[in-house]
Design an enzyme around this catalytic site. Structure first.
Site, PDB file in Angstrom:
ATOM      1  N   HIS A  19       0.839  -1.206   0.000  1.00 33.25           N
ATOM      2  CA  HIS A  19       0.000   0.000   0.000  1.00 33.25           C
ATOM      3  C   HIS A  19       0.878   1.262   0.000  1.00 33.25           C
ATOM      4  O   HIS A  19       0.584   2.226  -0.703  1.00 33.25           O
ATOM      5  CB  HIS A  19      -0.858   0.063   1.265  1.00 33.25           C
ATOM      6  CG  HIS A  19      -1.818  -1.072   1.448  1.00 33.25           C
ATOM      7  ND1 HIS A  19      -1.813  -1.875   2.557  1.00 33.25           N
ATOM      8  CD2 HIS A  19      -2.822  -1.527   0.659  1.00 33.25           C
ATOM      9  CE1 HIS A  19      -2.790  -2.771   2.464  1.00 33.25           C
ATOM     10  NE2 HIS A  19      -3.410  -2.593   1.313  1.00 33.25           N
ATOM     11  N   LYS A  43     -15.849  -7.929   4.827  1.00 28.96           N
ATOM     12  CA  LYS A  43     -14.632  -8.320   5.552  1.00 28.96           C
ATOM     13  C   LYS A  43     -14.758  -8.104   7.047  1.00 28.96           C
ATOM     14  O   LYS A  43     -15.401  -7.145   7.480  1.00 28.96           O
ATOM     15  CB  LYS A  43     -13.454  -7.470   5.069  1.00 28.96           C
ATOM     16  CG  LYS A  43     -12.837  -7.950   3.790  1.00 28.96           C
ATOM     17  CD  LYS A  43     -11.580  -7.155   3.494  1.00 28.96           C
ATOM     18  CE  LYS A  43     -10.895  -7.673   2.246  1.00 28.96           C
ATOM     19  NZ  LYS A  43      -9.763  -6.808   1.880  1.00 28.96           N
ATOM     20  N   ARG A  92      -2.267  -5.691  -8.504  1.00 27.79           N
ATOM     21  CA  ARG A  92      -1.195  -6.663  -8.270  1.00 27.79           C
ATOM     22  C   ARG A  92      -1.118  -7.699  -9.386  1.00 27.79           C
ATOM     23  O   ARG A  92      -0.073  -7.972  -9.925  1.00 27.79           O
ATOM     24  CB  ARG A  92      -1.398  -7.361  -6.922  1.00 27.79           C
ATOM     25  CG  ARG A  92      -1.116  -6.452  -5.742  1.00 27.79           C
ATOM     26  CD  ARG A  92      -1.598  -7.059  -4.462  1.00 27.79           C
ATOM     27  NE  ARG A  92      -3.041  -7.302  -4.533  1.00 27.79           N
ATOM     28  CZ  ARG A  92      -3.724  -7.990  -3.643  1.00 27.79           C
ATOM     29  NH1 ARG A  92      -3.103  -8.537  -2.639  1.00 27.79           N
ATOM     30  NH2 ARG A  92      -5.026  -8.138  -3.771  1.00 27.79           N
ATOM     31  N   SER A 130      -2.843  -7.974   3.160  1.00 25.82           N
ATOM     32  CA  SER A 130      -2.946  -7.781   4.608  1.00 25.82           C
ATOM     33  C   SER A 130      -3.233  -9.104   5.316  1.00 25.82           C
ATOM     34  O   SER A 130      -2.668  -9.380   6.379  1.00 25.82           O
ATOM     35  CB  SER A 130      -4.034  -6.754   4.920  1.00 25.82           C
ATOM     36  OG  SER A 130      -3.717  -5.526   4.316  1.00 25.82           O
TER      37      SER A 130
HETATM   38  N1  COA Z   1       0.032  -4.063  -2.505  1.00 25.87           N
HETATM   39  C1  COA Z   1      -0.184  -5.153  -1.766  1.00 25.87           C
HETATM   40  N2  COA Z   1      -1.418  -5.519  -1.346  1.00 25.87           N
HETATM   41  C2  COA Z   1      -2.452  -4.754  -1.722  1.00 25.87           C
HETATM   42  C3  COA Z   1      -2.298  -3.609  -2.492  1.00 25.87           C
HETATM   43  C4  COA Z   1      -0.977  -3.265  -2.896  1.00 25.87           C
HETATM   44  N3  COA Z   1      -0.723  -2.212  -3.628  1.00 25.87           N
HETATM   45  N4  COA Z   1      -3.507  -3.053  -2.715  1.00 25.87           N
HETATM   46  C5  COA Z   1      -4.394  -3.836  -2.088  1.00 25.87           C
HETATM   47  N5  COA Z   1      -3.759  -4.857  -1.491  1.00 25.87           N
HETATM   48  C6  COA Z   1      -4.382  -5.951  -0.753  1.00 25.87           C
HETATM   49  C7  COA Z   1      -4.946  -5.529   0.561  1.00 25.87           C
HETATM   50  O1  COA Z   1      -4.022  -5.700   1.614  1.00 25.87           O
HETATM   51  C8  COA Z   1      -6.138  -6.439   0.712  1.00 25.87           C
HETATM   52  O2  COA Z   1      -5.743  -7.650   1.279  1.00 25.87           O
HETATM   53  P1  COA Z   1      -6.749  -8.534   2.139  1.00 25.87           P
HETATM   54  O3  COA Z   1      -7.859  -8.933   1.212  1.00 25.87           O
HETATM   55  O4  COA Z   1      -5.914  -9.650   2.563  1.00 25.87           O
HETATM   56  O5  COA Z   1      -7.245  -7.649   3.259  1.00 25.87           O
HETATM   57  C9  COA Z   1      -6.591  -6.702  -0.732  1.00 25.87           C
HETATM   58  O6  COA Z   1      -5.481  -6.385  -1.526  1.00 25.87           O
HETATM   59  C10 COA Z   1      -7.750  -5.872  -1.167  1.00 25.87           C
HETATM   60  O7  COA Z   1      -7.465  -4.561  -0.748  1.00 25.87           O
HETATM   61  P2  COA Z   1      -8.337  -3.259  -0.965  1.00 25.87           P
HETATM   62  O8  COA Z   1      -8.016  -2.685  -2.279  1.00 25.87           O
HETATM   63  O9  COA Z   1      -8.126  -2.423   0.248  1.00 25.87           O
HETATM   64  O10 COA Z   1      -9.786  -3.767  -1.107  1.00 25.87           O
HETATM   65  P3  COA Z   1     -10.812  -3.980  -0.011  1.00 25.87           P
HETATM   66  O11 COA Z   1     -11.821  -4.885  -0.611  1.00 25.87           O
HETATM   67  O12 COA Z   1     -10.199  -4.387   1.261  1.00 25.87           O
HETATM   68  O13 COA Z   1     -11.392  -2.506   0.184  1.00 25.87           O
HETATM   69  C11 COA Z   1     -12.669  -0.566  -0.428  1.00 25.87           C
HETATM   70  C12 COA Z   1     -12.068  -1.902  -0.831  1.00 25.87           C
HETATM   71  C13 COA Z   1     -12.685  -0.368   1.078  1.00 25.87           C
HETATM   72  C14 COA Z   1     -11.828   0.516  -1.056  1.00 25.87           C
HETATM   73  C15 COA Z   1     -14.094  -0.580  -1.036  1.00 25.87           C
HETATM   74  O14 COA Z   1     -14.813  -1.662  -0.483  1.00 25.87           O
HETATM   75  C16 COA Z   1     -14.835   0.709  -0.804  1.00 25.87           C
HETATM   76  O15 COA Z   1     -14.672   1.647  -1.559  1.00 25.87           O
HETATM   77  N6  COA Z   1     -15.664   0.780   0.270  1.00 25.87           N
HETATM   78  C17 COA Z   1     -16.474   1.941   0.588  1.00 25.87           C
HETATM   79  C18 COA Z   1     -17.955   1.665   0.316  1.00 25.87           C
HETATM   80  C19 COA Z   1     -18.246   1.829  -1.157  1.00 25.87           C
HETATM   81  O16 COA Z   1     -18.127   2.884  -1.730  1.00 25.87           O
HETATM   82  N7  COA Z   1     -18.652   0.712  -1.776  1.00 25.87           N
HETATM   83  C20 COA Z   1     -18.934   0.664  -3.189  1.00 25.87           C
HETATM   84  C21 COA Z   1     -17.650   0.444  -3.950  1.00 25.87           C
HETATM   85  S1  COA Z   1     -17.945   0.400  -5.676  1.00 25.87           S
END
Ligand code: COA
Length: 163
Positions: A19, A43, A92, A130
């Protein structure tokens, strides 16, 4: 891009070098970057939003144009409220693509003013997530090459309490 604001959203449970690589690269491209700890309702998180914000803040002290906050609502609304021009996400692997594409299109529909930009994750972070970090820590493995030293104790303390 001058006079521009970008947001870097995610669960950050916890933040990793993967990140931070994306956040720092975004900070070099935009005047201001707002890292937003948002929620993915599918989650279960190990850290509270405030704990996640504090951990990220400890990691970005050298980046004065990066702010961190948490938000419990639609990302598209947060972007509109902040006047953000872009949502920055790291890609990724191909496996990330479909999910990210769906989110990007949905956010565009909800807020046509904001563009989603994808940065390719650095090769060394391709496999990182994560959950992987938490799993390794819970089994006594060394996570020091995945997360900054300043948050190592915060993570280990929580993982040990949960064990
Ligand atoms: N390098 C390494 N790992 C990465 C990364 C990077 N550059 N980017 C993401 N990851 C990993 C994260 O650690 C995470 O791992 P995990 O699944 O083991 O926890 C995974 O990739 C997914 O990460 P992320 O991109 O944070 O997605 P998420 O599903 O956890 O979160 C939100 C997504 C919170 C941004 C999204 O749900 C959101 O916008 N929520 C707000 C409500 C909303 O608007 N919803 C409608 C969306 S269209």
């Amino acid at each position: 891009m001058k006079n521009s604001i970008a947001i870097c959203p995610g669960s950050f449970d916890p933040v990793t070098f993967g990140h931070l690589d994306i956040i720092c690269r975004a900070a070099n491209m935009f005047d201001k970057v707002i890292v937003v700890v948002a929620s993915n309702k599918n989650k279960t998180n190990s850290f509270t939003p405030q704990e996640r914000v504090e951990m990220i803040k400890k990691c970005i002290v050298d980046h004065p144009n990066v702010e961190v906050e948490s938000f419990d609502g639609l990302l598209a609304d947060f972007a509109a409220r902040k006047g953000a021009k872009a949502i920055i996400k790291g890609l990724r692997a191909m496996s990330d693509f479909e999910y990210e594409f769906q989110m990007a299109l949905t956010n565009k529909k909800l807020n046509p003013e904001v563009e989603t930009l994808f940065l390719t994750t650095s090769a060394e972070n391709m496999y990182l997530s994560s959950s992987m970090v938490k799993q390794i820590a819970s089994m006594g493995g060394d996570i020091s090459s995945f997360v900054p030293k300043v948050i190592l104790e915060d993570i280990l303390k929580r993982i040990n309490v949960n064990k």
